[in-house]
Design a protein around this motif. Structure first.
Motif, mmCIF file in Angstrom:
data_model
loop_
_atom_site.group_PDB
_atom_site.id
_atom_site.type_symbol
_atom_site.label_atom_id
_atom_site.label_comp_id
_atom_site.label_asym_id
_atom_site.label_seq_id
_atom_site.Cartn_x
_atom_site.Cartn_y
_atom_site.Cartn_z
ATOM 1 N N THR A 393 46.591 39.010 42.095
ATOM 2 C CA THR A 393 47.323 39.263 43.337
ATOM 3 C C THR A 393 47.807 40.704 43.394
ATOM 4 O O THR A 393 47.850 41.325 44.460
ATOM 5 C CB THR A 393 48.525 38.301 43.450
ATOM 6 N N ALA A 394 48.163 41.251 42.220
ATOM 7 C CA ALA A 394 48.651 42.631 42.150
ATOM 8 C C ALA A 394 47.515 43.646 42.187
ATOM 9 O O ALA A 394 47.758 44.858 42.179
ATOM 10 C CB ALA A 394 49.462 42.825 40.877
ATOM 11 N N GLY A 395 46.274 43.170 42.218
ATOM 12 C CA GLY A 395 45.134 44.069 42.312
ATOM 13 C C GLY A 395 44.584 44.538 40.987
ATOM 14 O O GLY A 395 43.833 45.520 40.925
ATOM 15 N N HIS A 396 44.904 43.827 39.898
ATOM 16 C CA HIS A 396 44.422 44.223 38.569
ATOM 17 C C HIS A 396 43.812 43.033 37.820
ATOM 18 O O HIS A 396 44.265 42.683 36.726
ATOM 19 C CB HIS A 396 45.563 44.838 37.754
ATOM 20 N N PRO A 397 42.789 42.418 38.387
ATOM 21 C CA PRO A 397 42.167 41.278 37.701
ATOM 22 C C PRO A 397 41.531 41.663 36.375
ATOM 23 O O PRO A 397 41.435 40.844 35.458
ATOM 24 C CB PRO A 397 41.103 40.797 38.699
ATOM 25 N N GLU A 398 41.094 42.942 36.250
ATOM 26 C CA GLU A 398 40.438 43.375 35.021
ATOM 27 C C GLU A 398 41.404 43.367 33.831
ATOM 28 O O GLU A 398 40.987 43.192 32.677
ATOM 29 C CB GLU A 398 39.825 44.775 35.204
ATOM 30 N N VAL A 399 42.690 43.538 34.115
ATOM 31 C CA VAL A 399 43.685 43.484 33.038
ATOM 32 C C VAL A 399 43.753 42.067 32.480
ATOM 33 O O VAL A 399 43.779 41.857 31.264
ATOM 34 C CB VAL A 399 45.076 43.940 33.543
#
Length: 459
Positions: A393-399
């Motif tokens: 949701t925060a735009g950092h799925p890769e993390v």
């Protein structure tokens, strides 16, 4: 660092602090964010109240109402979220009432120690592995082995290996709750400007050391390193194990020896050379404000715990392009993760009810709380999805993908010494390790360091 993140990391520090108070020992020289700022706030009236949940009469004393007490080192804000989730538990289990015993961060260890000694400890209390070893070795903790054996489906829901470090002498003395992972935060723009491929799952140590070389240099007469970290023996052990060598410490909970393998020497030499050539900071470099410099776009790579991601999402400049990569590999994956969780005193009177609360804390509670405070994944895999969804949701799925990769590593190494003798062993690391990396002592001194630590373990 935002308030929620600061409070949770402070909670991690509280676990270590409490362990020191209970075991009379210090902690290892790891770089896992132990210099957390902030302290636990006082509990609000809401968080010191009760919540409610329902359970079969047989597990709560033949239909009699059972009160299960819970003590955490969390902030008042976090305690409120936990107890809001427990209200749902009480609605489903009207025979059980959950009561919170809020305890300030700086008083947690002392208070718990006194309560355990007086056999007045709460039914469930927050704990770290250090505390589990200290209290468990004294016979102060409840053995959940039979409950776990009868609830194999639930136990099978945890990330592989994470429950293992909550066993002591074959007894399950608690359950992990939240997991810390460790890796490398990097600046995407600095990598692009240097013509380098971004770090990703499966990148190698050869790429890692080559990248830090190309990312280092002087800017305005000031040395900028390609990598900022304090690689202690436990971090260097990752290189050794990945290269097929023996780990520095041969067990997470109860190491019986440390070993300086040829592969460990090889890894230490690589870090030593990188320091000598100005590619990474010296062992005495002050890393306190490194994340502030990272947010300013001045740091290419730095070793940190995953909680930093939440801080960056909330407080970093919007134009900062950053990523998170696992530790590199030589030939196989090996990682560090550690947990905080929950334990119970040996004197609990309603273990079936307490076990039910424990299960809810580790599963449904985290599913409800983590979306609001996404600082760490739950050890229970189904509940960890709430953490990963928050990152998406925060735009950092890769993390989240990187963290999940770390948690699924086939090989996990310790982040520090956990047993009570660590306070006697760690000074030998302090006296030798930094001098070796700085080139002030020969690499062979590491063997002498290991011999002294092994004498402490054997003694």
């Amino acid at each position: 660092m935002d308030k929620a993140t600061r409070k949770w990391v402070s909670g991690m520090a509280a676990g270590m602090m409490a362990a020191g108070l209970l075991a009379g020992c210090g902690n290892g020289g790891n770089s896992n964010g132990g210099s957390a700022s902030g302290s636990a706030g006082e509990s609000s009236p809401a968080s010191s109240g009760t919540a409610s949940a329902s359970q079969p009469a047989s597990s709560s004393g033949g239909g009699k109402k059972v009160e299960v007490t819970l003590m955490t080192w969390e902030s008042a804000e976090m305690n409120d979220k936990i107890m809001a989730a427990m209200k749902n538990f009480e609605q489903e289990n009207p025979d059980i009432t959950v009561k919170l015993i809020p305890t300030p961060l700086d008083n947690y260890g002392v208070k718990l120690n006194g309560m355990l000694a007086a056999k007045q400890a709460p039914d469930i209390f927050q704990s770290g592995n250090d505390m589990l070893i200290s209290n468990g070795s004294q016979g102060l903790l409840y053995d959940w082995t039979s409950h776990a054996t009868n609830d194999s489906e639930f136990l099978g829901g945890f990330y592989k290996g994470t429950v293992d470090s909550w066993y002591l002498d074959g007894k399950l003395l608690g359950l992990p709750g939240l997991l810390n992972t460790y890796g490398i935060f990097y600046n995407k723009k600095l990598f692009q400007d240097a013509g380098l491929t971004e770090p990703k799952i499966g990148w190698t140590y050869d790429e890692f050391f080559a990248d830090m070389q190309k990312l280092s240099g002087k800017q305005g007469g000031v040395q900028q390193y390609g990598y900022y970290a304090a690689p202690d023996p436990f971090i260097t052990s990752l290189y050794a194990v990945s290269a097929g060598g023996a780990p520095f410490a041969n067990d997470i909970i109860n190491p019986t020896k440390v070993e300086i393998s040829p592969q460990f020497i090889e890894g230490a030499e690589k870090y030593k050379d990188a320091i000598a050539n100005g590619y990474m900071n010296a062992p005495t470099f002050d890393l306190t404000n490194i994340m502030s410099s990272f947010k300013e776009g001045k740091v290419a790579m730095t070793y940190q715990g995953q909680w930093v991601a939440d801080d960056l999402i909330r407080t970093a400049p919007k134009d900062l392009q950053w990523g998170f990569a696992p530790m590199p590999v030589v030939s196989s994956q090996t990682e560090i993760n550690d947990a905080v969780g929950w334990t119970s005193p040996a004197s609990i009177k309603n273990p079936d009810a307490v076990w039910k609360v424990l299960k809810y804390l580790d599963s449904t509670m985290y599913e409800q709380v983590l979306p609001q405070t996404p600082v760490a994944p739950a050890a229970y895999k189904a509940s960890a999805s709430a953490y990963f969804d928050a990152l998406k949701t925060a735009g950092h799925p890769e993390v989240g993908e990187t963290i999940d990769h770390i948690l699924n590593s086939p090989n996990i190494q310790p982040v520090r010494f956990l047993p009570a003798w660590s306070g006697k062993a760690n000074p030998f690391i302090d006296a030798t390790w930094k001098n070796v990396l700085a080139g002030k002592a020969p690499i062979s001194d590491l063997n002498g360091m290991a011999d002294k630590i092994n004498k402490v373990i054997g003694g």
